[in-house]
Design an enzyme around this catalytic site. Sequence first.
Site, PDB file in Angstrom:
ATOM      1  N   LYS A  58       3.395   3.698   4.316  1.00  0.00           N
ATOM      2  CA  LYS A  58       3.767   3.032   3.057  1.00  0.00           C
ATOM      3  C   LYS A  58       3.619   4.033   1.919  1.00  0.00           C
ATOM      4  O   LYS A  58       2.596   4.740   1.851  1.00  0.00           O
ATOM      5  CB  LYS A  58       2.882   1.796   2.809  1.00  0.00           C
ATOM      6  CG  LYS A  58       3.233   1.083   1.506  1.00  0.00           C
ATOM      7  CD  LYS A  58       2.627  -0.299   1.427  1.00  0.00           C
ATOM      8  CE  LYS A  58       1.164  -0.326   1.059  1.00  0.00           C
ATOM      9  NZ  LYS A  58       0.802   0.367  -0.186  1.00  0.00           N
ATOM     10  N   GLU A 117       4.458  -5.547  -5.652  1.00  0.00           N
ATOM     11  CA  GLU A 117       3.127  -5.959  -6.131  1.00  0.00           C
ATOM     12  C   GLU A 117       3.186  -6.329  -7.613  1.00  0.00           C
ATOM     13  O   GLU A 117       3.706  -5.562  -8.440  1.00  0.00           O
ATOM     14  CB  GLU A 117       2.123  -4.813  -5.908  1.00  0.00           C
ATOM     15  CG  GLU A 117       0.726  -5.146  -6.407  1.00  0.00           C
ATOM     16  CD  GLU A 117      -0.363  -4.231  -5.856  1.00  0.00           C
ATOM     17  OE1 GLU A 117      -0.063  -3.379  -4.978  1.00  0.00           O
ATOM     18  OE2 GLU A 117      -1.515  -4.366  -6.298  1.00  0.00           O
ATOM     19  N   SER A 157      -6.449   0.787  -0.806  1.00  0.00           N
ATOM     20  CA  SER A 157      -7.414  -0.129  -1.449  1.00  0.00           C
ATOM     21  C   SER A 157      -8.809   0.076  -0.863  1.00  0.00           C
ATOM     22  O   SER A 157      -9.796  -0.348  -1.457  1.00  0.00           O
ATOM     23  CB  SER A 157      -6.972  -1.587  -1.247  1.00  0.00           C
ATOM     24  OG  SER A 157      -6.710  -1.844   0.120  1.00  0.00           O
TER      25      SER A 157
HETATM   26  O1  KIV Z   1      -3.746  -0.457  -0.616  1.00  0.00           O
HETATM   27  C1  KIV Z   1      -3.450  -1.637  -0.414  1.00  0.00           C
HETATM   28  O2  KIV Z   1      -4.246  -2.440   0.072  1.00  0.00           O
HETATM   29  C2  KIV Z   1      -2.110  -2.069  -0.764  1.00  0.00           C
HETATM   30  C3  KIV Z   1      -1.813  -3.536  -0.756  1.00  0.00           C
HETATM   31  C4  KIV Z   1      -2.444  -4.166  -1.928  1.00  0.00           C
HETATM   32  C5  KIV Z   1      -0.376  -3.835  -0.673  1.00  0.00           C
HETATM   33  O3  KIV Z   1      -1.291  -1.269  -1.084  1.00  0.00           O
END
Ligand code: KIV
Length: 264
Positions: free
Chosen positions: A112, A181, A46
């Site tokens: 992640k 999400e 993000s």
């Molecule tokens: O990139 C990010 O901030 C995310 C969150 C919204 C979970 O993947």
Amino acid sequence: MKKITISDLMKWKKAGHKFPTSTAYDASFAQIFENEEMPVLLVGDSLGMVLQGHSDTLPVTLEDIAYHTRCVRAGSPNCLLMADMPFMTLNTPEKACENAAVLMRAGANMVKIEGGRWLVDTVKMLTERAVPVCAHMGLTPQSVNIFGGYKIQGKEDEKAEEILSDALALQGAGAQALVLECIPAELAKRITKALDIPVIGIGAGSDTDGQILVMHDMLGISANYMPKFSKNFLAETGDIKSAVAKYMDDVKNGLFPDEKHTIA
Ligand code: KIV
């Protein structure tokens, strides 16, 4: 704050203790989060939107995430630090391992990865090589062009079953946490109950084990738009430290997300 590990998250899930998490991108904010005892921080891609001003996360590179992971680790030595694997860094399990090593060396405790069942071999290979994995399903922003926009996922029965069965497959492959999400709250509740690993929701209702927000949304300072499920805690409290504390308390006490910030 004591050092947080995946064992703590597992313990909280078993005990039914809800836990807050947040994105972070720099040492100063990471230190604020550490002082407030935020247990988990995510260097999310993000950052492509909230730091770099792009309209999606696709331009973010592995080097961007590694740089910000080093910054956040410097400010928060004790959080469980997750780092996002950016767009096209998971093309093969082997490539994913090489790329994940860069993020683990930068200070991450876990990577992640966005996607479903197609990532089973990747999760196996990463975890066998000592890289803990958090899966990310539902509205996975790297797939915005496939979805045709930032749309709620899992509304249709067939899609909901697919998300549940893919989540079980990723857990079976070794994933140790899952982010969900923008899916209906009922589906998130079912998946959270079905899995043994901690499930962290964003726009997924209040029944997941943990919650995450993009910190710029939590503070109401996002350059782009504010998602409906997010809440501006700074407006409510007046200073950053109190905003972070309020967000954390509200998650722990089951007050956030409330109905207004939940997708039915
Ligand atoms: O990139 C990010 O901030 C995310 C969150 C919204 C979970 O993947």
